[in-house]
Motif scaffolding. Structure first.
Motif, short mmCIF file in Angstrom:
data_model
loop_
_atom_site.label_atom_id
_atom_site.label_comp_id
_atom_site.label_asym_id
_atom_site.label_seq_id
_atom_site.Cartn_x
_atom_site.Cartn_y
_atom_site.Cartn_z
N PHE A 126 0.83 -1.20 0.00
CA PHE A 126 0.00 0.00 0.00
C PHE A 126 0.87 1.25 0.00
CE2 PHE A 126 -2.46 3.43 1.72
CZ PHE A 126 -3.73 3.24 1.20
N LEU A 127 1.87 1.28 0.88
CA LEU A 127 2.75 2.45 0.94
C LEU A 127 3.51 2.65 -0.36
CD1 LEU A 127 4.20 2.27 4.56
CD2 LEU A 127 2.40 3.76 3.68
N GLY A 128 3.95 1.57 -0.99
CA GLY A 128 4.66 1.68 -2.26
C GLY A 128 3.78 2.22 -3.37
N ILE A 129 2.58 1.68 -3.48
CA ILE A 129 1.66 2.16 -4.52
C ILE A 129 1.26 3.61 -4.26
CG2 ILE A 129 -0.68 1.85 -5.45
CD1 ILE A 129 -0.25 -1.18 -5.05
N PHE A 130 1.01 3.94 -3.01
CA PHE A 130 0.65 5.31 -2.66
C PHE A 130 1.80 6.27 -2.97
CE2 PHE A 130 -0.14 8.77 0.42
CZ PHE A 130 -1.40 9.14 0.00
N THR A 131 3.03 5.86 -2.69
CA THR A 131 4.20 6.68 -2.99
C THR A 131 4.33 6.91 -4.49
OG1 THR A 131 5.33 5.89 -1.02
CG2 THR A 131 6.70 6.87 -2.73
N ILE A 132 4.14 5.86 -5.29
CA ILE A 132 4.20 6.00 -6.74
C ILE A 132 3.12 6.95 -7.23
CG2 ILE A 132 3.83 4.76 -8.92
CD1 ILE A 132 5.19 2.32 -7.55
N ALA A 133 1.92 6.83 -6.67
CA ALA A 133 0.82 7.71 -7.08
C ALA A 133 1.12 9.17 -6.73
CB ALA A 133 -0.48 7.26 -6.42
N ILE A 134 1.64 9.42 -5.55
CA ILE A 134 1.95 10.79 -5.13
C ILE A 134 3.09 11.36 -5.98
CG2 ILE A 134 2.87 12.20 -3.24
CD1 ILE A 134 -0.10 11.48 -2.96
N MET A 135 4.12 10.55 -6.24
CA MET A 135 5.23 11.04 -7.07
C MET A 135 4.74 11.34 -8.48
SD MET A 135 8.37 8.70 -5.69
CE MET A 135 9.54 9.37 -6.85
N LEU A 137 1.73 12.28 -9.28
CA LEU A 137 0.97 13.51 -9.17
C LEU A 137 1.89 14.72 -9.12
CD1 LEU A 137 -1.88 14.76 -8.80
CD2 LEU A 137 -1.52 14.51 -6.34
N TYR A 138 2.99 14.61 -8.37
CA TYR A 138 3.97 15.70 -8.33
C TYR A 138 4.54 16.00 -9.71
CZ TYR A 138 4.17 15.59 -3.20
OH TYR A 138 3.88 15.66 -1.86
N ILE A 139 4.84 14.96 -10.45
CA ILE A 139 5.39 15.15 -11.80
C ILE A 139 4.36 15.82 -12.69
CG2 ILE A 139 6.15 13.91 -13.86
CD1 ILE A 139 7.51 11.89 -11.93
N LEU A 140 3.10 15.38 -12.61
CA LEU A 140 2.05 16.01 -13.40
C LEU A 140 1.85 17.47 -13.03
CD1 LEU A 140 -0.69 13.22 -13.57
CD2 LEU A 140 0.71 14.08 -15.45
N ILE A 141 1.90 17.78 -11.75
CA ILE A 141 1.77 19.17 -11.31
C ILE A 141 2.95 20.00 -11.81
CG2 ILE A 141 1.83 20.67 -9.27
CD1 ILE A 141 0.14 18.51 -7.85
N PHE A 142 4.14 19.43 -11.74
CA PHE A 142 5.34 20.14 -12.21
C PHE A 142 5.26 20.42 -13.71
CE2 PHE A 142 9.75 20.08 -13.82
CZ PHE A 142 10.23 21.19 -13.15
N VAL A 143 4.87 19.40 -14.49
CA VAL A 143 4.76 19.58 -15.94
C VAL A 143 3.64 20.59 -16.25
CG1 VAL A 143 4.15 18.39 -18.08
CG2 VAL A 143 5.76 17.35 -16.51
N GLY A 144 2.52 20.48 -15.53
CA GLY A 144 1.43 21.43 -15.74
C GLY A 144 1.86 22.85 -15.42
N ALA A 145 2.63 23.02 -14.35
CA ALA A 145 3.10 24.34 -13.98
C ALA A 145 4.07 24.88 -15.03
CB ALA A 145 3.78 24.29 -12.61
N LEU A 146 4.91 24.00 -15.60
CA LEU A 146 5.81 24.45 -16.66
C LEU A 146 5.03 24.96 -17.87
CD1 LEU A 146 8.73 21.85 -16.71
CD2 LEU A 146 8.85 24.26 -16.15
#
Length: 151
Positions: A126-135, A137-146
């Motif tokens: 669960f923690l691994g899948i959740f970490t992958i999902a959050i990372m 999301l961070y990448i998507l937010i970063f690309v969206g912000a760019l």
């Protein structure tokens, strides 16, 4: 025609006293951490409900109104409730691991030992899948912000 069995098929795991001691100590710490986790979940739920209710009744409770943003601030309390729900499952797996491990070691029960490690696996999965999902999301937010910044 006889079927050959590998050494792993007939292997029985014998736990040395040192390993049993490590597992007992680990189960004690995971029990402690899971109890703290349940307390944290309860506090998150209480805060989320309190924040939602308090912000819903507060006059002028929208600090963003001057900027033209019409949003209900009580929705931010729901974020805490959702976070508590996500946090519940790994804490429950950790709690079940500690209970089953204590039971397995005291009764020398292989079924409880298997269940304990199954819960530990589920906790880390669960923690691994959740970490992958959050990372992600961070990448998507970063690309969206760019892209937003370039336009």
């Amino acid at each position: 025609m006889t079927e050959e069995k590998s050494a792993f098929d007939t292997f029985e795991l014998n736990l040395s006293p040192a390993i049993v001691g490590f597992l007992k100590e680990t189960s004690s710490w995971t029990y402690f951490l899971s109890i703290l986790g349940f307390i944290g979940i309860g506090l998150m739920l209480l805060f989320g409900v309190f924040f939602s209710v308090a912000m819903g009744f507060m006059p002028g409770g929208n600090p963003y109104e001057a900027m033209g943003m019409d949003m209900n601030m009580s929705y931010f309390g729901i974020v805490y409730v959702v976070m508590a729900l996500f946090y519940f499952f790994p804490v429950l797996y950790l709690f079940n691991f500690s209970r089953k491990m204590k039971s397995a070691l005291s009764a020398k029960n292989n079924d409880d030992l298997t269940a304990a490690f199954s819960n530990l696996k589920s906790h880390y999965k669960f923690l691994g899948i959740f970490t992958i999902a959050i990372m992600s999301l961070y990448i998507l937010i970063f690309v969206g912000a760019l892209f937003t910044g370039l336009m």
